[in-house]
Design an enzyme around this catalytic site. Structure first.
Site, PDB file in Angstrom:
ATOM      1  N   ARG A 140       0.448  -2.881  10.823  1.00 55.37           N
ATOM      2  CA  ARG A 140      -0.084  -3.173  12.142  1.00 55.37           C
ATOM      3  C   ARG A 140      -1.809  -3.476  11.950  1.00 55.37           C
ATOM      4  O   ARG A 140      -2.118  -2.816  10.939  1.00 55.37           O
ATOM      5  CB  ARG A 140       0.136  -2.564  13.515  1.00 55.37           C
ATOM      6  CG  ARG A 140      -0.308  -1.107  13.254  1.00 55.37           C
ATOM      7  CD  ARG A 140      -0.215  -0.351  14.560  1.00 55.37           C
ATOM      8  NE  ARG A 140      -0.412   1.265  14.266  1.00 55.37           N
ATOM      9  CZ  ARG A 140      -0.692   2.022  15.304  1.00 55.37           C
ATOM     10  NH1 ARG A 140      -1.013   1.740  16.548  1.00 55.37           N
ATOM     11  NH2 ARG A 140      -0.673   3.305  15.007  1.00 55.37           N
ATOM     12  N   ASP A 194       9.640  -5.827  -4.586  1.00 54.29           N
ATOM     13  CA  ASP A 194       8.814  -6.720  -3.698  1.00 54.29           C
ATOM     14  C   ASP A 194       9.218  -8.203  -3.564  1.00 54.29           C
ATOM     15  O   ASP A 194      10.129  -8.800  -4.412  1.00 54.29           O
ATOM     16  CB  ASP A 194       7.321  -6.574  -3.716  1.00 54.29           C
ATOM     17  CG  ASP A 194       6.518  -6.765  -2.724  1.00 54.29           C
ATOM     18  OD1 ASP A 194       6.091  -5.729  -1.918  1.00 54.29           O
ATOM     19  OD2 ASP A 194       6.644  -8.038  -2.299  1.00 54.29           O
ATOM     20  N   HIS A 196       7.865   8.492  16.410  1.00 51.80           N
ATOM     21  CA  HIS A 196       6.519   8.258  15.607  1.00 51.80           C
ATOM     22  C   HIS A 196       5.759   7.239  16.283  1.00 51.80           C
ATOM     23  O   HIS A 196       5.714   5.908  16.107  1.00 51.80           O
ATOM     24  CB  HIS A 196       6.894   7.644  14.238  1.00 51.80           C
ATOM     25  CG  HIS A 196       5.577   7.424  13.354  1.00 51.80           C
ATOM     26  ND1 HIS A 196       4.654   8.395  13.015  1.00 51.80           N
ATOM     27  CD2 HIS A 196       5.371   6.305  12.660  1.00 51.80           C
ATOM     28  CE1 HIS A 196       3.859   8.159  12.380  1.00 51.80           C
ATOM     29  NE2 HIS A 196       4.131   6.797  11.913  1.00 51.80           N
ATOM     30  N   SER A 219       9.258   1.661   7.069  1.00 46.39           N
ATOM     31  CA  SER A 219       8.747   0.576   8.060  1.00 46.39           C
ATOM     32  C   SER A 219       8.648   0.807   9.451  1.00 46.39           C
ATOM     33  O   SER A 219       9.488   1.657   9.802  1.00 46.39           O
ATOM     34  CB  SER A 219       9.670  -0.554   7.580  1.00 46.39           C
ATOM     35  OG  SER A 219       9.919  -0.827   6.349  1.00 46.39           O
ATOM     36  N   ASN A 228       9.833  -7.103  11.415  1.00 43.38           N
ATOM     37  CA  ASN A 228      10.344  -5.911  10.266  1.00 43.38           C
ATOM     38  C   ASN A 228      11.895  -5.721  10.532  1.00 43.38           C
ATOM     39  O   ASN A 228      12.547  -5.272   9.704  1.00 43.38           O
ATOM     40  CB  ASN A 228       9.551  -4.783  10.562  1.00 43.38           C
ATOM     41  CG  ASN A 228       7.955  -4.721  10.044  1.00 43.38           C
ATOM     42  OD1 ASN A 228       7.692  -5.901   9.527  1.00 43.38           O
ATOM     43  ND2 ASN A 228       7.136  -3.561  10.298  1.00 43.38           N
ATOM     44  N   ASN A 256       0.802  -1.259   0.046  1.00 39.91           N
ATOM     45  CA  ASN A 256       0.087   0.104  -0.064  1.00 39.91           C
ATOM     46  C   ASN A 256       1.021   1.149   0.137  1.00 39.91           C
ATOM     47  O   ASN A 256       0.649   2.207  -0.634  1.00 39.91           O
ATOM     48  CB  ASN A 256      -0.947  -0.047   1.144  1.00 39.91           C
ATOM     49  CG  ASN A 256      -2.161  -0.955   0.794  1.00 39.91           C
ATOM     50  OD1 ASN A 256      -2.554  -1.124  -0.181  1.00 39.91           O
ATOM     51  ND2 ASN A 256      -2.512  -1.562   2.304  1.00 39.91           N
TER      52      ASN A 256
HETATM   53  N1  LIG Z   1       6.445   5.775   8.808  1.00 37.47           N
HETATM   54  C1  LIG Z   1       5.193   5.862   8.699  1.00 37.47           C
HETATM   55  O1  LIG Z   1       4.606   6.894   8.790  1.00 37.47           O
HETATM   56  C2  LIG Z   1       4.557   4.767   8.258  1.00 37.47           C
HETATM   57  C3  LIG Z   1       4.839   3.489   8.178  1.00 37.47           C
HETATM   58  N2  LIG Z   1       4.051   2.558   7.720  1.00 37.47           N
HETATM   59  C4  LIG Z   1       4.701   1.062   7.633  1.00 37.47           C
HETATM   60  O2  LIG Z   1       5.114   0.927   6.293  1.00 37.47           O
HETATM   61  C5  LIG Z   1       5.243  -0.576   6.159  1.00 37.47           C
HETATM   62  C6  LIG Z   1       4.368  -0.835   4.909  1.00 37.47           C
HETATM   63  O3  LIG Z   1       3.021  -0.901   4.995  1.00 37.47           O
HETATM   64  P1  LIG Z   1       1.915  -1.211   3.899  1.00 37.47           P
HETATM   65  O4  LIG Z   1       2.501  -0.687   2.595  1.00 37.47           O
HETATM   66  O5  LIG Z   1       0.524  -0.617   4.611  1.00 37.47           O
HETATM   67  O6  LIG Z   1       2.097  -2.761   4.047  1.00 37.47           O
HETATM   68  P2  LIG Z   1       1.855  -3.728   2.739  1.00 37.47           P
HETATM   69  O7  LIG Z   1       1.554  -5.237   3.586  1.00 37.47           O
HETATM   70  O8  LIG Z   1       0.631  -3.300   1.742  1.00 37.47           O
HETATM   71  O9  LIG Z   1       3.232  -3.785   2.042  1.00 37.47           O
HETATM   72  C7  LIG Z   1       4.334  -4.432   2.561  1.00 37.47           C
HETATM   73  C8  LIG Z   1       5.001  -4.994   1.303  1.00 37.47           C
HETATM   74  O10 LIG Z   1       6.424  -5.434   1.771  1.00 37.47           O
HETATM   75  C9  LIG Z   1       6.656  -6.579   1.048  1.00 37.47           C
HETATM   76  N3  LIG Z   1       7.718  -7.096   1.767  1.00 37.47           N
HETATM   77  C10 LIG Z   1       7.843  -7.949   2.829  1.00 37.47           C
HETATM   78  N4  LIG Z   1       9.032  -8.503   2.986  1.00 37.47           N
HETATM   79  C11 LIG Z   1       9.866  -7.963   1.966  1.00 37.47           C
HETATM   80  C12 LIG Z   1      11.045  -8.235   1.714  1.00 37.47           C
HETATM   81  N5  LIG Z   1      11.974  -8.714   2.354  1.00 37.47           N
HETATM   82  N6  LIG Z   1      11.651  -7.556   0.641  1.00 37.47           N
HETATM   83  C13 LIG Z   1      10.889  -7.012  -0.292  1.00 37.47           C
HETATM   84  N7  LIG Z   1       9.574  -6.918  -0.067  1.00 37.47           N
HETATM   85  C14 LIG Z   1       8.893  -7.286   1.028  1.00 37.47           C
HETATM   86  C15 LIG Z   1       5.420  -7.417   1.347  1.00 37.47           C
HETATM   87  O11 LIG Z   1       5.293  -8.410   0.128  1.00 37.47           O
HETATM   88  C16 LIG Z   1       4.420  -6.295   0.948  1.00 37.47           C
HETATM   89  O12 LIG Z   1       3.895  -6.198  -0.514  1.00 37.47           O
HETATM   90  C17 LIG Z   1       4.567  -1.293   7.629  1.00 37.47           C
HETATM   91  O13 LIG Z   1       5.635  -1.476   8.412  1.00 37.47           O
HETATM   92  C18 LIG Z   1       3.793  -0.198   8.224  1.00 37.47           C
HETATM   93  O14 LIG Z   1       3.627  -0.066   9.420  1.00 37.47           O
HETATM   94  C19 LIG Z   1       2.810   2.609   7.207  1.00 37.47           C
HETATM   95  C20 LIG Z   1       2.317   3.923   7.074  1.00 37.47           C
HETATM   96  C21 LIG Z   1       2.866   4.930   7.704  1.00 37.47           C
HETATM   97  O1  LIG Z   2      -0.288   3.601  12.146  1.00 41.41           O
HETATM   98  C1  LIG Z   2       0.341   2.776  11.706  1.00 41.41           C
HETATM   99  O2  LIG Z   2       0.539   1.739  12.244  1.00 41.41           O
HETATM  100  C2  LIG Z   2       1.036   3.330  10.515  1.00 41.41           C
HETATM  101  C3  LIG Z   2       1.526   4.564  10.530  1.00 41.41           C
HETATM  102  O3  LIG Z   2       2.812   4.597  11.114  1.00 41.41           O
HETATM  103  C4  LIG Z   2       1.001   5.753  10.498  1.00 41.41           C
HETATM  104  O4  LIG Z   2      -0.179   5.693   9.743  1.00 41.41           O
HETATM  105  O5  LIG Z   2       1.181   6.706  11.084  1.00 41.41           O
END
Ligand SMILES: NC(=O)C1=CN([C@@H]2O[C@H](COP(=O)(O)OP(=O)(O)OC[C@H]3O[C@@H](n4cnc5c(N)ncnc54)[C@H](O)[C@@H]3O)[C@@H](O)[C@H]2O)C=CC1
Ligand SMILES: O=C([O-])CC(=O)C(=O)O
Length: 309
Positions: free
Chosen positions: A83, A33, A176, A120, A96, A11
């Protein structure tokens, strides 16, 4: 020619790649990915949108083949679990940390000069992990959170005041997590201090809602947010690629700034072609500093978990 790699085509990663492409921030975007064909599919879909939205950024997908990422200027790492309702970001650390470590190893093999942006979660500690693995200087390994958290704060304020979000300027500091520190004293609306436009109770409610803004979305959707996080990550890459010298809150290793040493926290920085070009030290008052210290404590506890793994 600017090349950006986005690892994780889920996403957040796919959204970041889409923004990088349609806003022509990079000439080439490589999505990686681990799921077979997934990144290739997302990259192809974004490329097929180019004749509609009129951009010429090349988008390339790759299943775990990092040779395609070679010589990237910026790498955005979003790979890892998001999460689910009832979890904290810190609950993601055991899965992670391993993912961010192995991805960082692959990234630096092919792009030793890249600037790395971690997305991440748990964000501050995953940035620490990428720093340990890459051994890159602190100016070149940073985390995206502050732009997102500040955007949530601004969006809530714009709604409450019925004004354009474009006119709100604000800064937010800390980790964060729910201990992040929005700073009403540094919040203005069209140049007017926000405290002249809003009552204390409403402002305090917005500050509280901002701190748990990620959790609010997880509860609504069953997974975490992506539009704002993806755009925020692309905005950081843009500041670096175009050497914009933008002032953003970014997660960086503090080495004595704010009296904090060897801890990853969000602080205002200047972002340009060299990555973190300057850390801005605000003259925080006693209450603000106490909040920052409690955020530092929360992040350190999770850094210790990583150190003891
Ligand atoms: N820093 C921030 O403000 C935010 C952080 N996040 C974090 O971002 C991360 C991703 O979130 P989403 O995209 O929603 O999750 P998602 O599940 O939609 O996508 C994660 C992708 O990572 C891939 N993946 C897993 N292991 C891998 C590897 N070793 N090599 C390559 N790809 C791999 C998966 O196949 C999946 O397609 C999560 O840890 C989430 O908590 C999400 C939103 C905000
Ligand atoms: O809330 C989460 O797990 C994903 C994130 O970091 C955000 O949207 O701020």
């Amino acid at each position: 020619m600017a090349k950006v790699t986005v690892v994780g085509a889920g996403n957040v990663g796919a959204t970041a790649a889409d923004v990088l492409a349609y806003r022509e921030i990079a000439n080439e975007v490589v999505l990686v990915d681990i799921k077979d064909g997934f990144a290739e599919g997302k990259a192809l879909d974004i490329w097929q949108k180019s004749p509609i939205n009129l951009y010429d950024t090349r988008t390339v997908g790759s299943t775990n083949d990092y040779s395609k990422t070679a010589d990237s200027d910026v790498v955005i790492i979003t790979s890892g679990l998001p999460r689910k309702p009832g979890m904290s970001r810190d609950d993601l650390i055991s899965t992670n940390a391993g993912i961010v470590k192995s991805v960082t190893e692959n990234v630096i093999k092919h792009s030793p000069e890249a600037i790395i942006i971690i997305v991440s979660n748990p964000l501050d500690v995953m940035t620490y992990q990428a720093h340990i693995t890459s051994q890159f200087p602190r100016t070149k390994v940073m985390g995206m959170a502050g732009i997102l958290d500040t955007a949530r704060y601004k969006a809530f304020l714009a709604e409450a005041l019925d004004v354009s979000p474009k006119d709100i300027q604000a800064v937010l500091m800390g980790g964060h997590g729910d201990t992040m520190v929005p700073l009403p004293r540094y919040t203005t609306v069209g140049g007017i201090p926000v405290t002249e436009l809003i009552d204390n109770d409403t402002l305090e409610a917005i500050v509280q809602r901002t701190k748990t803004g990620g959790g609010e979305l997880v509860k609504l959707m069953g997974t975490s947010a992506w539009y704002a996080p993806g755009s925020a990550s692309a905005q950081m890459a843009e500041a670096i690629i175009k050497d914009q010298k933008r002032v953003f809150p970014v997660c960086v290793k503090l080495e004595g700034e704010y009296g904090i040493d060897n801890c990853y926290l969000g602080v205002p920085v200047v972002l340009g072609k060299n990555g973190i070009e300057k850390i801005i030290e605000l003259d925080l008052n006693e209450d603000e500093m106490a909040l920052l210290k409690s955020s530092e404590k929360a992040v350190r506890e999770v850094m210790n978990v990583l150190d003891n793994k």
